[in-house]
Design an enzyme around this catalytic site. Structure first.
Site, mmCIF file in Angstrom:
data_model
loop_
_atom_site.group_PDB
_atom_site.id
_atom_site.type_symbol
_atom_site.label_atom_id
_atom_site.label_comp_id
_atom_site.label_asym_id
_atom_site.label_seq_id
_atom_site.Cartn_x
_atom_site.Cartn_y
_atom_site.Cartn_z
ATOM 1 N N LYS A 120 29.231 19.867 -17.536
ATOM 2 C CA LYS A 120 30.712 19.885 -17.500
ATOM 3 C C LYS A 120 31.255 19.593 -18.892
ATOM 4 O O LYS A 120 30.858 18.637 -19.553
ATOM 5 C CB LYS A 120 31.247 18.869 -16.490
ATOM 6 C CG LYS A 120 32.763 18.922 -16.382
ATOM 7 C CD LYS A 120 33.292 18.179 -15.167
ATOM 8 C CE LYS A 120 34.813 18.168 -15.126
ATOM 9 N NZ LYS A 120 35.400 19.512 -15.002
ATOM 10 N N HIS A 133 30.074 13.678 -13.229
ATOM 11 C CA HIS A 133 29.816 15.106 -13.008
ATOM 12 C C HIS A 133 28.482 15.483 -13.647
ATOM 13 O O HIS A 133 27.943 14.727 -14.462
ATOM 14 C CB HIS A 133 30.917 15.978 -13.617
ATOM 15 C CG HIS A 133 32.170 16.036 -12.790
ATOM 16 N ND1 HIS A 133 33.177 15.122 -12.911
ATOM 17 C CD2 HIS A 133 32.570 16.924 -11.831
ATOM 18 C CE1 HIS A 133 34.148 15.428 -12.058
ATOM 19 N NE2 HIS A 133 33.809 16.523 -11.389
HETATM 20 N N1 LIG Z 1 39.480 22.967 -9.418
HETATM 21 C C1 LIG Z 1 38.286 22.749 -8.832
HETATM 22 O O1 LIG Z 1 38.204 22.451 -7.619
HETATM 23 C C2 LIG Z 1 37.036 22.900 -9.670
HETATM 24 C C3 LIG Z 1 35.771 22.697 -9.102
HETATM 25 C C4 LIG Z 1 34.649 22.933 -9.919
HETATM 26 C C5 LIG Z 1 34.803 23.343 -11.238
HETATM 27 N N2 LIG Z 1 36.061 23.501 -11.754
HETATM 28 C C6 LIG Z 1 36.307 23.992 -13.118
HETATM 29 O O2 LIG Z 1 36.061 25.397 -13.116
HETATM 30 C C7 LIG Z 1 35.612 25.809 -14.404
HETATM 31 C C8 LIG Z 1 34.285 26.556 -14.255
HETATM 32 O O3 LIG Z 1 33.300 25.642 -13.786
HETATM 33 P P1 LIG Z 1 31.790 26.109 -13.588
HETATM 34 O O4 LIG Z 1 31.009 24.867 -13.330
HETATM 35 O O5 LIG Z 1 31.711 27.245 -12.626
HETATM 36 O O6 LIG Z 1 31.475 26.636 -15.098
HETATM 37 P P2 LIG Z 1 30.260 27.519 -15.636
HETATM 38 O O7 LIG Z 1 29.108 27.469 -14.676
HETATM 39 O O8 LIG Z 1 30.062 27.069 -17.050
HETATM 40 O O9 LIG Z 1 30.841 29.022 -15.624
HETATM 41 C C9 LIG Z 1 31.827 29.454 -16.535
HETATM 42 C C10 LIG Z 1 32.116 30.924 -16.253
HETATM 43 O O10 LIG Z 1 33.180 31.356 -17.122
HETATM 44 C C11 LIG Z 1 32.755 32.573 -17.737
HETATM 45 N N3 LIG Z 1 33.467 32.738 -19.001
HETATM 46 C C12 LIG Z 1 33.325 32.067 -20.160
HETATM 47 N N4 LIG Z 1 34.152 32.559 -21.098
HETATM 48 C C13 LIG Z 1 34.834 33.571 -20.489
HETATM 49 C C14 LIG Z 1 35.817 34.491 -20.925
HETATM 50 N N5 LIG Z 1 36.281 34.465 -22.192
HETATM 51 N N6 LIG Z 1 36.325 35.377 -20.031
HETATM 52 C C15 LIG Z 1 35.852 35.434 -18.768
HETATM 53 N N7 LIG Z 1 34.905 34.610 -18.295
HETATM 54 C C16 LIG Z 1 34.406 33.683 -19.159
HETATM 55 C C17 LIG Z 1 31.252 32.419 -17.893
HETATM 56 O O11 LIG Z 1 30.636 33.697 -18.157
HETATM 57 P P3 LIG Z 1 29.136 33.792 -18.842
HETATM 58 O O12 LIG Z 1 28.158 33.291 -17.815
HETATM 59 O O13 LIG Z 1 28.973 35.240 -19.153
HETATM 60 O O14 LIG Z 1 29.190 32.892 -20.072
HETATM 61 C C18 LIG Z 1 30.947 31.866 -16.499
HETATM 62 O O15 LIG Z 1 31.004 32.906 -15.544
HETATM 63 C C19 LIG Z 1 35.526 24.528 -15.249
HETATM 64 O O16 LIG Z 1 36.745 24.383 -15.973
HETATM 65 C C20 LIG Z 1 35.404 23.429 -14.191
HETATM 66 O O17 LIG Z 1 35.887 22.168 -14.651
HETATM 67 C C21 LIG Z 1 37.182 23.289 -10.982
#
Ligand SMILES: NC(=O)c1ccc[n+]([C@@H]2O[C@H](COP(=O)([O-])OP(=O)(O)OC[C@H]3O[C@@H](n4cnc5c(N)ncnc54)[C@H](OP(=O)(O)O)[C@@H]3O)[C@@H](O)[C@H]2O)c1
Length: 240
Positions: free
Chosen positions: A154, A150
C-alpha cells in the site's frame, strides 16, 4: 429476472488487487457488463475473460460505457475524469491518496456527471465511523488515536479510511486525532480508533479479511449511480 440491458462498466486499474476482484465479481452478475479493462501496461489478464484489456495510453479507445469503476493510482485520475466527462458517464472511485486539487477536480466534474469517491466501500466501516463520532463527542477530554495496518504494497499513509475515521473523531469533539500506520505482510485492512484517559481505554476496531467486501460495495453503487443526476454522492446515498 430483469429485462433491462446490463449497465456497461469500465474497470480502471483492472490488473490490481481490487481490479481483479471487481472483474471476477462483475462476471457473476447479469445486471452489469464489463466492456473494457484498463491497466497501466495493458497486460493480458485471466480475470478479464473476453473483455478487452487496454493500456492507459489507449484509454480514449474504450468502447461506450455508463460508469467507470476506478481503483488505480492518483496520477491516473485526470485522463479518466476527462473521458467520463466527454462520454457523459458516471465515475465511482476508491483510489486513495488524492490531493486537494484532485478533490476539486471531482467537484468540478460533478456539475456534469454523477461522481462518487469513497475511501472505503464496506458497510462495517460506515457504521464504525458513526460509532466513532458518538464516542468522540462523549469523551471530549480523552486522547484519540487512529491506528491502521495494511499490506506492504500500500502506497499512501495514513489510509483513506483512517482519514475518514479521523474526520469522524474531529466531527465529535472539534480536534483531530493522532495517526499511526503499519505496513506488513498481506493485511487487507485493519483500523483501530482508541480513546484513552488516565486508567481506562476504549478501542473500536474494524478488520477486513477479504477485499471482496470493497469490490461488492463498489459494484453495488456503480449500478445505482447510473440512475442519478450529476452531482457528488456518498456510499450511504446509494444504499438500497
Ligand atoms: N476505497 C476502498 O474501499 C479501497 C479498498 C482497497 C484499495 N483501495 C485503493 O484502491 C487503489 C488500488 O489498490 P490496489 O491494491 O488494487 O492497487 P494495485 O494492486 O497496486 O493496482 C493498481 C492498478 O492501477 C493500475 N494503474 C497504475 N497506473 C495507472 C494509470 N496511469 N492508468 C490506469 N491504470 C493504472 C495498475 O496497472 P499495472 O498493473 O499495469 O501497473 C493496476 O491495475 C489504491 O489507491 C488503494 O488504496 C481502496
Amino acid at each position: 429476472m430483469s429485462t433491462r440491458s446490463p449497465i456497461r462498466v469500465l474497470i480502471h486499474g483492472a490488473s490490481g488487487r481490487m481490479g481483479r476482484a471487481l472483474l471476477r465479481l462483475a462476471a457473476e452478475r447479469d445486471d452489469l457488463a464489463v466492456v473494457a479493462a484498463i491497466s497501466a501496461r495493458g497486460d493480458a489478464l485471466p480475470e478479464a475473460g473476453a473483455v478487452p484489456v487496454l493500456p492507459a495510453a489507449r484509454l480514449s479507445d474504450a468502447p461506450a460505457f455508463d460508469v467507470a469503476v476506478d481503483f488505480s493510482l492518483p496520477e491516473a485520475l485526470a485522463p479518466l475524469l476527462a473521458l467520463c466527462r466527454a462520454r457523459g458517464a458516471a465515475l465511482v472511485s476508491g483510489t486513495t491518496g488524492f490531493s486537494a486539487e484532485q478533490f476539486s477536480a471531482l467537484d468540478a466534474a460533478a456539475a456534469k456527471i454523477p461522481v462518487l469517491w469513497a475511501p472505503n466501500f464496506s458497510v462495517g466501516v460506515a457504521v464504525l465511523a458513526e460509532l466513532v463520532r458518538q464516542a468522540s463527542a462523549a469523551l471530549p477530554g480523552w486522547d484519540a488515536d487512529v491506528v491502521e495496518a495494511h499490506h506492504i504494497h500500500k502506497k499512501d499513509a495514513p489510509s483513506g479510511t483512517a482519514l475518514q475515521l479521523g474526520a469522524a473523531v474531529e466531527a465529535g469533539r472539534g480536534r483531530a486525532p493522532h495517526y499511526a500506520s503499519l505496513r506488513a505482510g498481506d493485511i487487507v485492512g485493519e483500523h483501530l480508533v482508541q480513546f484513552a484517559s488516565a486508567g481506562e481505554r476504549i478501542e473500536l476496531v474494524h478488520r477486513a479479511s477479504n477485499r471482496d467486501i470493497f469490490a461488492h460495495g463498489a459494484l453495488h453503487v456503480a449500478r445505482a449511480i447510473t440512475r442519478r443526476r450529476p452531482g457528488r454522492y456518498r456510499v450511504a446515498d446509494l444504499l438500497d
